[in-house]
Design a protein around this motif. Structure first.
Motif, PDB file in Angstrom:
ATOM      1  N   THR A  97      34.245  -9.084 -23.566  1.00 38.44           N
ATOM      2  CA  THR A  97      33.867  -8.154 -24.635  1.00 38.44           C
ATOM      3  C   THR A  97      32.750  -8.671 -25.536  1.00 38.44           C
ATOM      4  OG1 THR A  97      36.206  -7.627 -24.622  1.00 38.44           O
ATOM      5  CG2 THR A  97      34.911  -6.626 -26.356  1.00 38.44           C
ATOM      6  N   LYS A  98      32.687  -9.975 -25.758  1.00 37.79           N
ATOM      7  CA  LYS A  98      31.689 -10.487 -26.708  1.00 37.79           C
ATOM      8  C   LYS A  98      30.247 -10.256 -26.216  1.00 37.79           C
ATOM      9  CE  LYS A  98      31.500 -15.295 -25.128  1.00 37.79           C
ATOM     10  NZ  LYS A  98      31.393 -16.685 -25.520  1.00 37.79           N
ATOM     11  N   PHE A  99      30.064  -9.988 -24.924  1.00 37.16           N
ATOM     12  CA  PHE A  99      28.712  -9.729 -24.407  1.00 37.16           C
ATOM     13  C   PHE A  99      28.348  -8.248 -24.410  1.00 37.16           C
ATOM     14  CE2 PHE A  99      30.079 -13.568 -21.926  1.00 37.16           C
ATOM     15  CZ  PHE A  99      29.239 -14.471 -22.570  1.00 37.16           C
ATOM     16  N   HIS A 100      29.327  -7.369 -24.674  1.00 35.69           N
ATOM     17  CA  HIS A 100      29.075  -5.929 -24.508  1.00 35.69           C
ATOM     18  C   HIS A 100      27.893  -5.432 -25.329  1.00 35.69           C
ATOM     19  CE1 HIS A 100      33.395  -4.861 -22.861  1.00 35.69           C
ATOM     20  NE2 HIS A 100      32.726  -5.696 -22.104  1.00 35.69           N
ATOM     21  N   THR A 101      27.836  -5.818 -26.623  1.00 37.67           N
ATOM     22  CA  THR A 101      26.804  -5.261 -27.505  1.00 37.67           C
ATOM     23  C   THR A 101      25.404  -5.496 -26.943  1.00 37.67           C
ATOM     24  OG1 THR A 101      28.237  -5.564 -29.402  1.00 37.67           O
ATOM     25  CG2 THR A 101      25.904  -5.274 -29.867  1.00 37.67           C
ATOM     26  N   GLU A 102      25.080  -6.751 -26.650  1.00 39.43           N
ATOM     27  CA  GLU A 102      23.709  -7.020 -26.179  1.00 39.43           C
ATOM     28  C   GLU A 102      23.442  -6.365 -24.826  1.00 39.43           C
ATOM     29  OE1 GLU A 102      24.022 -11.596 -25.449  1.00 39.43           O
ATOM     30  OE2 GLU A 102      23.140 -10.745 -23.618  1.00 39.43           O
ATOM     31  N   MET A 103      24.436  -6.325 -23.962  1.00 42.33           N
ATOM     32  CA  MET A 103      24.236  -5.725 -22.634  1.00 42.33           C
ATOM     33  C   MET A 103      24.048  -4.216 -22.716  1.00 42.33           C
ATOM     34  SD  MET A 103      26.911  -7.914 -20.344  1.00 42.33           S
ATOM     35  CE  MET A 103      26.507  -9.595 -19.833  1.00 42.33           C
ATOM     36  N   VAL A 104      24.872  -3.573 -23.549  1.00 45.39           N
ATOM     37  CA  VAL A 104      24.753  -2.114 -23.685  1.00 45.39           C
ATOM     38  C   VAL A 104      23.398  -1.768 -24.304  1.00 45.39           C
ATOM     39  CG1 VAL A 104      25.705  -0.046 -24.774  1.00 45.39           C
ATOM     40  CG2 VAL A 104      27.251  -1.750 -23.813  1.00 45.39           C
ATOM     41  N   HIS A 105      22.983  -2.529 -25.326  1.00 49.60           N
ATOM     42  CA  HIS A 105      21.657  -2.306 -25.918  1.00 49.60           C
ATOM     43  C   HIS A 105      20.571  -2.378 -24.849  1.00 49.60           C
ATOM     44  CE1 HIS A 105      21.750  -1.649 -30.178  1.00 49.60           C
ATOM     45  NE2 HIS A 105      22.591  -2.663 -30.405  1.00 49.60           N
ATOM     46  N   PHE A 106      20.607  -3.431 -24.064  1.00 50.52           N
ATOM     47  CA  PHE A 106      19.568  -3.642 -23.052  1.00 50.52           C
ATOM     48  C   PHE A 106      19.576  -2.499 -22.030  1.00 50.52           C
ATOM     49  CE2 PHE A 106      17.637  -5.606 -19.270  1.00 50.52           C
ATOM     50  CZ  PHE A 106      16.475  -6.116 -19.829  1.00 50.52           C
ATOM     51  N   ALA A 107      20.768  -2.087 -21.622  1.00 49.90           N
ATOM     52  CA  ALA A 107      20.885  -1.003 -20.638  1.00 49.90           C
ATOM     53  C   ALA A 107      20.347   0.314 -21.205  1.00 49.90           C
ATOM     54  CB  ALA A 107      22.335  -0.839 -20.210  1.00 49.90           C
ATOM     55  N   LEU A 108      20.692   0.617 -22.469  1.00 47.62           N
ATOM     56  CA  LEU A 108      20.210   1.860 -23.085  1.00 47.62           C
ATOM     57  C   LEU A 108      18.702   1.805 -23.266  1.00 47.62           C
ATOM     58  CD1 LEU A 108      22.976   2.480 -25.821  1.00 47.62           C
ATOM     59  CD2 LEU A 108      22.724   3.674 -23.638  1.00 47.62           C
ATOM     60  N   ASP A 109      18.183   0.634 -23.644  1.00 51.44           N
ATOM     61  CA  ASP A 109      16.730   0.472 -23.783  1.00 51.44           C
ATOM     62  C   ASP A 109      16.014   0.752 -22.467  1.00 51.44           C
ATOM     63  OD1 ASP A 109      16.920  -0.137 -26.450  1.00 51.44           O
ATOM     64  OD2 ASP A 109      16.936  -2.318 -26.157  1.00 51.44           O
ATOM     65  N   ASN A 110      16.711   0.498 -21.378  1.00 49.48           N
ATOM     66  CA  ASN A 110      16.138   0.770 -20.060  1.00 49.48           C
ATOM     67  C   ASN A 110      16.551   2.134 -19.515  1.00 49.48           C
ATOM     68  OD1 ASN A 110      14.616  -1.741 -18.734  1.00 49.48           O
ATOM     69  ND2 ASN A 110      16.193  -2.495 -20.133  1.00 49.48           N
ATOM     70  N   SER A 111      17.047   2.983 -20.430  1.00 48.60           N
ATOM     71  CA  SER A 111      17.419   4.367 -20.107  1.00 48.60           C
ATOM     72  C   SER A 111      18.470   4.504 -19.007  1.00 48.60           C
ATOM     73  CB  SER A 111      16.184   5.175 -19.715  1.00 48.60           C
ATOM     74  OG  SER A 111      15.286   5.193 -20.789  1.00 48.60           O
ATOM     75  N   LEU A 112      19.446   3.595 -19.007  1.00 52.40           N
ATOM     76  CA  LEU A 112      20.532   3.698 -18.030  1.00 52.40           C
ATOM     77  C   LEU A 112      21.743   4.393 -18.657  1.00 52.40           C
ATOM     78  CD1 LEU A 112      20.630   0.181 -16.307  1.00 52.40           C
ATOM     79  CD2 LEU A 112      19.221   2.154 -15.777  1.00 52.40           C
ATOM     80  N   HIS A 113      22.426   5.188 -17.844  1.00 53.59           N
ATOM     81  CA  HIS A 113      23.729   5.694 -18.249  1.00 53.59           C
ATOM     82  C   HIS A 113      24.685   4.506 -18.198  1.00 53.59           C
ATOM     83  CE1 HIS A 113      22.120   9.698 -17.815  1.00 53.59           C
ATOM     84  NE2 HIS A 113      21.743   9.429 -16.575  1.00 53.59           N
ATOM     85  N   VAL A 114      25.623   4.444 -19.173  1.00 52.39           N
ATOM     86  CA  VAL A 114      26.446   3.235 -19.267  1.00 52.39           C
ATOM     87  C   VAL A 114      27.945   3.541 -19.246  1.00 52.39           C
ATOM     88  CG1 VAL A 114      27.000   1.205 -20.669  1.00 52.39           C
ATOM     89  CG2 VAL A 114      24.659   2.084 -20.645  1.00 52.39           C
TER      90      VAL A 114
END
Lengths: 336, 288
Positions: free
Chosen positions: A72-89
């Protein structure tokens, strides 16, 4: 075909991997894990492209969507990066550790019109959906109390050392088990708002709690109890149960059955006076690929359908998961 | 395989329709004597095969059966692994911790078989060692068919890790001289996959019942595949977790030409008798 990658090949990641691997509308192309032992097994024995750096995977693989099942502690940065790359998450539960991050991420995904979902699979269980319908039809009349419980045999001895047993990483009974119970209360009754009398009990773990007991008040004013314990070996596996009491009767539901008690018969709902028991077998639709409960396949199927039909009204969105994160923060504060 | 196989869910608190019933059964079968008494009833009713998971308590049952004249014709079909044991260990200890706990010997020593396989990242060898660890409790017991549980079969199917299904198949044949069996909730997909990997006419156990419960892809597709007779098939979950009455349930499954054996579990002599006689009667009607 929707091109998907997975970050994190722990228990949940592998399960998602198999479900996506068998999904007819999905082309699962890449997986990522920081453990070389796990990634080598995938390199040797699967067709997927294997990565140890998730940024590299997202940048290089031309994905449409990502499943995040890392600690869980990695979720924030990973979700940000994925959204920045226009991915559905699709992100595993609990969503994030800091409740304020949950809102920022929800807003970001909504603004970019990207499908966003958190892995609260109870929302896809036939039994709990039946309860939701019964409540919407006002089967119990005015509600006055609820009891949300989850028990299971995870930590039964004084040992073990993974991220789930370390403080501040999203481990512990509160994040791992109680998050499900809180989300279920939200799904069936209303958004949780306040807590009181919270006790986080250490039974076998040093750094994290093994049991959570608290009183919860919802936004609509209804109050009830939360009781969760992952050191309870009288249960063979995780068991989540909700009891709801109203002036006209009572409902007790878990993953396998819904027990309804009515003071008077309800002809509209076809329920007689007294007890009615409905079983999972009559409440569950078949899935195309079954691994470990229809709800796990159904939640992934929902995610894929939302992507295919540009439907951002998700059944377990970041926004709805953010309320669970907020309540977890409140439980921690209240217990001190 | 015999027409009727006796299952073990009732002994270990597994009930697919009610957690409450499951708990009541756990209480009833706390002592091994209670399990043995039901097995004895099954034998008296003419059922001589016990299909059971590799639950710790099955080790105790094996100790009672081993070398006992009374059970000389009794067969045990082990189903491995008891998945919750591993799932809980992974949550608590991680993958490496779990392997360390269940692979015998020191996995960090290259002098041990497990250690060498671990260092070389020889996953098939590790899988074989874990199979051997699961089989230990059955030493000296007649186990003509050895099964891999659906959660593992179906996981490997979804991941496309067919190699390990083949590893299991070969290891069971070579080391245990037994028939490898695959339990699945995805019968059509499994047969396609195994055939592609060169495994013809495999022994398979799948959920088969009149209401299509846990028959992935739907009952129609299953009926088609069953009629093709591409495997030696055991039907499980015939009663659909109690949703069907025994007569209706067994009549349906007995009517399917292509089902070789039927697996069911029961806790009382009268229930065993009832189910066994319905199956016997329907089987004669259909197959003569």
């Amino acid at each position: 075909m929707i091109r998907i990658g997975i970050i994190g090949l722990g228990k949940m990641g592998i399960s998602h991997c198999a479900i996506l691997g068998a999904h007819p509308d999905v082309n699962l192309v890449a997986v990522c894990d920081s453990s070389s032992f796990v990634i080598d097994a995938f390199k040797k024995h699967t067709r997927f492209q294997c990565f140890t750096d998730y940024r590299k995977m997202i940048t290089e693989m031309g994905l449409h969507a990502i499943v995040i099942a890392s600690p869980t502690k990695f979720h924030t940065e990973m979700v940000h990066f994925a959204l920045d790359n226009s991915l559905h998450v699709f992100c595993e539960k609990p969503f994030v550790l800091k409740a304020e991050d949950a809102e920022i991420l929800a807003e970001k995904a909504e603004k970019k019109k990207l499908v966003n979902q958190v892995g609260y699979h109870n929302r896809f269980l036939g039994t709990f959906n039946e309860v939701k319908i019964l409540l919407q039809m006002n089967a119990l009349g005015e509600l006055y109390h609820f009891n949300g419980e989850s028990y299971g045999p995870v930590v039964l001895r004084e040992k073990g050392n993974t991220w789930r047993s370390q403080k501040g990483q999203g481990g512990g009974c509160l994040y791992d088990y109680a998050s499900h119970t809180i989300d279920l209360i939200h799904f069936l009754l209303d958004k949780p708002k306040d807590v009181s009398g919270t006790q986080l009990k250490h039974i076998f773990s040093n750094d994290v709690e093994d049991a959570v007991y608290s009183s919860i008040t919802l936004q609509n004013g209804l109050s009830g109890q939360l009781s969760v314990n992952w050191s309870d070996e009288t249960h063979r596996k995780m068991n989540t149960q909700i009891t709801i009491l109203g002036k006209k009767g009572k409902i007790i539901a878990d993953a396998t059955e819904v027990k309804i008690f009515l003071k008077e018969s309800n002809e509209l709902l076809g329920l007689s006076k007294g007890w009615t028991v409905k079983y999972l077998t009559e409440l569950t639709a078949n899935v195309d690929y079954y691994l470990r409960g229809e709800e796990y396949s159904a939640q992934i199927d929902h995610f894929i359908k939302c992507i295919k039909h540009s439907e951002t009204n998700n059944k377990s969105s970041f926004r709805s998961a953010s309320y669970t994160d907020q309540l977890i923060s409140k439980l921690i504060t209240d217990s001190k | 395989m015999e027409r009727v196989l006796f299952g073990d869910n009732q002994f270990f608190g597994v009930n697919h329709s009610s957690d409450e019933k499951a708990r009541a059964q756990t209480m009833r079968f706390q002592q091994d004597d209670a399990i043995m008494a039901v097995l004895d009833s099954a034998i008296e009713e003419g059922i001589n095969t016990f299909m059971c998971t590799t639950h710790d308590r099955v080790g105790e049952i094996c100790n009672r059966i081993r070398g006992n004249e009374k059970y000389k014709d009794f067969k045990v079909y082990p189903c491995m692994p008891y998945a919750h044991k591993y799932a809980n260990a992974v949550t608590e200890l991680g993958y490496l911790g779990t392997i360390k706990q269940f692979v015998p010997g020191n996995i960090f020593s290259t002098f041990a078989k497990g250690g060498l396989a671990f260092m070389k990242k020889d996953f098939s060898e590790l899988a074989k060692l874990m199979i051997d660890a699961e089989m230990k409790m059955f030493h000296g017991v007649n186990t003509p068919v050895i099964w891999v549980q659906n959660v593992i079969t179906d996981l490997l199917l979804g991941l496309g890790m067919t190699d390990f299904l083949v590893t299991f198949y070969k290891h069971i044949k070579e080391k245990y001289h037994a028939e490898p069996g695959f339990i699945t909730m995805n019968l059509p997909l499994l047969l396609d996959t195994l055939e592609k990997a060169g495994i013809e006419n495999p022994t398979v156990c799948a959920s088969i019942n009149k209401i299509g419960f846990r028959m992935s892809g739907g009952i129609k597709k299953y009926e088609e595949v069953i009629a093709q007779k591409r495997c030696r098939l055991v039907a499980m979950q015939v009663l659909a977790a109690g949703a069907l009455a025994p007569k209706e349930a067994f009549e349906y499954v007995c009517s399917l030409d292509g089902v070789e054996s039927i697996l069911f579990g029961a806790s009382s002599r009268s229930n065993i008798h009832q189910s066994k006689s319905i199956i016997d009667r329907c089987s004669i009607l259909v197959h003569g």
